[in-house]
Design an enzyme around this catalytic site. Structure first.
Site, mmCIF file in Angstrom:
data_model
loop_
_atom_site.group_PDB
_atom_site.id
_atom_site.type_symbol
_atom_site.label_atom_id
_atom_site.label_comp_id
_atom_site.label_asym_id
_atom_site.label_seq_id
_atom_site.Cartn_x
_atom_site.Cartn_y
_atom_site.Cartn_z
ATOM 1 N N GLU A 169 3.883 -17.120 7.277
ATOM 2 C CA GLU A 169 3.196 -16.298 6.273
ATOM 3 C C GLU A 169 2.599 -17.104 5.125
ATOM 4 O O GLU A 169 1.403 -17.014 4.861
ATOM 5 C CB GLU A 169 4.134 -15.210 5.731
ATOM 6 C CG GLU A 169 4.566 -14.182 6.767
ATOM 7 C CD GLU A 169 3.459 -13.220 7.209
ATOM 8 O OE1 GLU A 169 2.290 -13.424 6.838
ATOM 9 O OE2 GLU A 169 3.768 -12.283 7.955
ATOM 10 N N ASP A 224 10.622 -11.026 17.232
ATOM 11 C CA ASP A 224 9.536 -10.887 16.266
ATOM 12 C C ASP A 224 8.765 -12.217 16.260
ATOM 13 O O ASP A 224 9.263 -13.230 16.781
ATOM 14 C CB ASP A 224 10.153 -10.601 14.892
ATOM 15 C CG ASP A 224 9.147 -10.718 13.779
ATOM 16 O OD1 ASP A 224 8.081 -10.083 13.866
ATOM 17 O OD2 ASP A 224 9.424 -11.458 12.800
ATOM 18 N N GLU A 284 -4.176 -3.509 7.074
ATOM 19 C CA GLU A 284 -3.468 -2.581 6.182
ATOM 20 C C GLU A 284 -3.163 -3.264 4.850
ATOM 21 O O GLU A 284 -3.221 -2.654 3.790
ATOM 22 C CB GLU A 284 -2.160 -2.125 6.850
ATOM 23 C CG GLU A 284 -2.335 -1.275 8.105
ATOM 24 C CD GLU A 284 -2.613 -2.063 9.392
ATOM 25 O OE1 GLU A 284 -2.818 -3.303 9.343
ATOM 26 O OE2 GLU A 284 -2.616 -1.429 10.460
ATOM 27 N N ASP A 286 6.105 -13.458 13.280
ATOM 28 C CA ASP A 286 5.906 -14.079 11.968
ATOM 29 C C ASP A 286 7.216 -14.144 11.198
ATOM 30 O O ASP A 286 7.848 -13.119 10.945
ATOM 31 C CB ASP A 286 4.856 -13.311 11.168
ATOM 32 C CG ASP A 286 3.486 -13.426 11.827
ATOM 33 O OD1 ASP A 286 3.043 -14.564 12.021
ATOM 34 O OD2 ASP A 286 2.895 -12.389 12.167
#
Ligand code: XBP
Ligand code: MG
Length: 263
Positions: free
Chosen positions: A20, A11, A57, A13
């Site tokens: 973040e 992954d 989103e 982030d």
């Protein structure tokens, strides 16, 4: 020693770097301010918003939840175009921050990548974030050409459903042409862990990050605070080692799947 471990799927982030709170969040805020919107995502509010993966989103969710009745200003087009425009500017701000050296790789990440490369274990990325963000993060790392170490970079809108859906991991596996049983996935969040597990990547390590410490990882076989020493296993075990290294990952894969992965 590798016992059937053929690839690591990372992954981005929270896992490669803790991006973040001080990377994505201020970049969103800068884009909002620039567009004349008085939206300010505080550290706490952003923690809630992270339940929704994907920047576009996330903006849409914020509007639905916190700005009901919001209409784009005259000349900004419809809501969809406004969100797309805000997100483009957000990406630009974020990339600028990374290029300025704003967000380092997490401790142990480069070591683990080097170990994998030296041992011929293939490297892949499966992330919700925009591809430009991944490129900028890897380009800013203290290892020239790091992006080329990754055979597969599966990122962003290339799949219909973002994490916690398995799609981006399924795509990475297809591009690697490997079964899940030959791989270890490395994640930091509950949404990411759900995505990996749903793709069959049950040999999964979670390395907790700023916003994920309180999340539920009861289905994850190995959970650590960090990859580097001194690492302690909050779930699972490190076989007496003080860091997550290739031996730990190979042992994890063998424990979960058995010695030889079936094709
Ligand atoms: C984390 C995300 C992303 C980033 C923002 O992805 O959910 O949405 O917060 O990136 P991962 P974009 O942990 O899978 O890397 O704004 O580019 O969507
Ligand atoms: Mg993550």
């Amino acid at each position: 020693m590798l016992a059937g471990l053929e690839a690591l799927i990372f992954d981005v982030d929270g896992t490669l770097a803790d991006t973040e709170r001080d990377g994505h969040r201020p970049a969103f805020n800068a884009a909002f301010a620039e567009a004349g919107l008085d939206w300010e995502w505080t550290v706490e509010r952003y923690g809630e918003l992270l339940a929704v993966t994907g920047g576009k989103e996330r903006i849409r969710h914020y509007i639905d939840r916190y700005r009901p009745g919001f209409r784009p200003p005259a000349g900004a087009g419809d809501l969809e175009s406004l969100i797309a425009a805000l997100h483009r500017r957000k990406t630009a701000h974020y990339v600028e921050r990374l290029a300025a050296g704003g967000i380092p790789l997490r401790p142990g990440v480069l070591r683990l990548l080097r170990e994998a490369r030296a041992a011929g274990v293939r490297l892949a990325i499966a992330t919700t974030t925009t591809p430009e963000n991944v490129d900028a993060l890897l380009a800013a790392a203290p290892e020239p050409g790091l992006a080329d170490w990754f055979e597969v970079i599966a990122a962003g809108d290339v799949v219909p459903r973002k994490k916690p859906a398995p799609d981006i991991f399924t795509l990475a596996l297809a591009q690697l042409d490997l079964p899940a049983a030959a791989c270890v996935a490395i994640e930091d969040s509950d949404n990411g862990a759900r995505a990996a597990l749903a793709a069959g990547l049950r040999a999964l390590v979670v390395t907790l990050s700023t916003y994920t410490r309180e999340q539920d990882f009861s289905d994850v076989p190995l959970v650590v605070e960090q990859l580097d020493a001194p690492a302690t296993a909050l779930a699972g075990d490190l076989g007496g080692r003080d860091r997550v290294d290739l031996a730990v990952l190979a042992a994890l894969r063998a424990r979960v799947f058995g010695v030889v992965p079936s094709r």
